[in-house]
Write a protein that holds these residues in place. Structure first.
Motif, PDB file in Angstrom:
ATOM      1  N   PHE A 150      -7.145  -7.951  -1.675  1.00  0.00           N
ATOM      2  CA  PHE A 150      -5.606  -8.057  -0.753  1.00  0.00           C
ATOM      3  C   PHE A 150      -4.484  -7.868  -1.481  1.00  0.00           C
ATOM      4  N   ARG A 151      -4.353  -8.139  -2.767  1.00  0.00           N
ATOM      5  CA  ARG A 151      -3.070  -7.443  -3.857  1.00  0.00           C
ATOM      6  C   ARG A 151      -3.187  -6.413  -4.134  1.00  0.00           C
ATOM      7  N   GLU A 152      -4.210  -5.923  -4.533  1.00  0.00           N
ATOM      8  CA  GLU A 152      -3.840  -4.585  -4.956  1.00  0.00           C
ATOM      9  C   GLU A 152      -4.547  -3.455  -4.054  1.00  0.00           C
ATOM     10  N   LEU A 153      -5.931  -3.226  -4.798  1.00  0.00           N
ATOM     11  CA  LEU A 153      -6.617  -2.258  -4.300  1.00  0.00           C
ATOM     12  C   LEU A 153      -6.345  -1.249  -2.883  1.00  0.00           C
ATOM     13  N   GLY A 154      -6.411  -2.757  -2.133  1.00  0.00           N
ATOM     14  CA  GLY A 154      -6.278  -2.347  -1.030  1.00  0.00           C
ATOM     15  C   GLY A 154      -5.108  -1.819  -0.451  1.00  0.00           C
ATOM     16  N   PRO A 155      -3.918  -2.213  -0.309  1.00  0.00           N
ATOM     17  CA  PRO A 155      -2.747  -1.274  -0.304  1.00  0.00           C
ATOM     18  C   PRO A 155      -2.606  -0.140  -1.055  1.00  0.00           C
ATOM     19  N   VAL A 156      -3.211  -0.293  -2.347  1.00  0.00           N
ATOM     20  CA  VAL A 156      -3.021   0.994  -3.027  1.00  0.00           C
ATOM     21  C   VAL A 156      -3.678   1.872  -2.862  1.00  0.00           C
ATOM     22  N   VAL A 157      -5.195   2.148  -2.083  1.00  0.00           N
ATOM     23  CA  VAL A 157      -6.244   2.982  -2.391  1.00  0.00           C
ATOM     24  C   VAL A 157      -5.556   3.662  -0.728  1.00  0.00           C
ATOM     25  N   THR A 158      -5.041   2.485  -0.431  1.00  0.00           N
ATOM     26  CA  THR A 158      -4.739   3.147   1.461  1.00  0.00           C
ATOM     27  C   THR A 158      -4.227   4.285   1.078  1.00  0.00           C
ATOM     28  N   ALA A 159      -2.605   3.794   0.958  1.00  0.00           N
ATOM     29  CA  ALA A 159      -1.478   3.935   0.572  1.00  0.00           C
ATOM     30  C   ALA A 159      -1.827   5.752  -0.006  1.00  0.00           C
ATOM     31  N   LEU A 160      -3.076   5.464  -1.438  1.00  0.00           N
ATOM     32  CA  LEU A 160      -3.080   7.400  -1.492  1.00  0.00           C
ATOM     33  C   LEU A 160      -3.456   8.003  -0.238  1.00  0.00           C
ATOM     34  N   LEU A 161      -4.384   7.388  -0.065  1.00  0.00           N
ATOM     35  CA  LEU A 161      -5.047   8.152   1.454  1.00  0.00           C
ATOM     36  C   LEU A 161      -4.431   8.660   2.202  1.00  0.00           C
ATOM     37  N   ILE A 201       4.185   1.694  10.863  1.00  0.00           N
ATOM     38  CA  ILE A 201       3.474   0.697  11.796  1.00  0.00           C
ATOM     39  C   ILE A 201       2.307   1.191  11.145  1.00  0.00           C
ATOM     40  N   ALA A 202       1.471   2.299  11.237  1.00  0.00           N
ATOM     41  CA  ALA A 202       0.118   2.787  10.658  1.00  0.00           C
ATOM     42  C   ALA A 202      -0.369   2.140   9.649  1.00  0.00           C
ATOM     43  N   ALA A 231      -4.525  -0.680   6.231  1.00  0.00           N
ATOM     44  CA  ALA A 231      -5.268  -1.764   4.442  1.00  0.00           C
ATOM     45  C   ALA A 231      -5.314  -2.725   5.190  1.00  0.00           C
ATOM     46  N   CYS A 232      -5.654  -3.258   7.199  1.00  0.00           N
ATOM     47  CA  CYS A 232      -6.130  -4.287   7.186  1.00  0.00           C
ATOM     48  C   CYS A 232      -7.702  -4.011   7.163  1.00  0.00           C
ATOM     49  N   LYS A 283       3.548  -4.913   1.371  1.00  0.00           N
ATOM     50  CA  LYS A 283       3.749  -4.144   0.379  1.00  0.00           C
ATOM     51  C   LYS A 283       3.042  -2.862   0.904  1.00  0.00           C
ATOM     52  N   SER A 284       1.844  -2.982   1.306  1.00  0.00           N
ATOM     53  CA  SER A 284       1.431  -1.675   2.599  1.00  0.00           C
ATOM     54  C   SER A 284       2.415  -0.948   3.909  1.00  0.00           C
ATOM     55  N   THR A 285       3.035  -1.968   4.066  1.00  0.00           N
ATOM     56  CA  THR A 285       4.088  -1.598   4.736  1.00  0.00           C
ATOM     57  C   THR A 285       5.382  -0.668   4.193  1.00  0.00           C
TER      58      THR A 285
END
Length: 197
Positions: free
Chosen positions: A35-46, A92-93, A98-99, A144-146
């Motif tokens: 929730f804090r790091e890996l989800g937003p960051v790895v999703t953003a890189l992908l 939006i995406a 990330a969720c 973060k992901s937004t």
């Protein structure tokens, strides 16, 4: 990707926590990491590698084939018609992706921790639900992901819009999109973590 990240995270953390007798905290540690790091960051890189390059290539090809110039000749603003919808879609995406990444990561961690390594199911979910805060953990990850989605979409559309009108120019623009987005996401992650914690 989220499923496999959750699985390997669970596998690595289980044996590390076992050294300290803390395997009951596996669900909590995996959830907080995702929730804090890996989800937003790895999703953003992908997202930068897949959607960012796609946006850059589409707009760059429109530049190379003079479609953007034709819009300007017809008094149609290419920024409003081509760039703005892609930017809004990125904003939006990214939180939604990330969720999904986080949910699949937790399912992967559950599959490895409970089904394979023998951790108690109630312990896994109970500790996670007791220690994960909605506002400080979940909402900060979505925030973060937004921001990451906005930055990646901005970089991708800028690179596509300003690319030289050649096939080589489009290729370089897509490469610059991935490299720039990756560096900016990692730098922003540090800055946002410092302010949100």
């Amino acid at each position: 990707c989220g499923l496999f990240v959750g699985m390997v995270l669970s596998l690595q953390l289980y044996y590390t926590l076992a050294k300290f007798g803390g395997t009951a905290a596996l669900g909590t540690v995996v959830a907080l990491s995702l929730f804090r790091e890996l989800g937003p960051v790895v999703t953003a890189l992908l997202f930068a590698g897949r959607a960012g390059t796609s946006m850059t290539a589409e707009i760059g090809l429109m530049r190379a084939t003079d479609q953007l110039s034709a819009m300007e000749m017809m008094a149609v603003d290419p920024l409003a018609y081509v760039v703005a919808p892609r930017f809004i879609a990125g904003v939006i995406a990214m939180p939604l992706l990330a969720c999904v990444f986080n949910a699949l990561g937790i399912l992967g961690a559950h599959a490895v921790g409970v089904s394979w390594l023998g951790l108690d199911n109630g312990t896994f979910w109970g500790n996670m639900s007791a220690n994960v805060e909605v506002w400080s953990d979940l909402v900060n990850g979505v925030w973060k992901s937004t921001v990451f989605g906005a930055v990646i979409a901005l970089i991708a559309t800028f690179q596509g819009y300003t690319t030289p009108p050649t096939s080589e120019g489009v290729a370089y623009a897509t490469t610059r999109t991935v490299v720039s987005s990756s560096i900016v996401v990692l730098a922003l992650d540090f800055v946002m973590t410092a302010f949100l914690m």
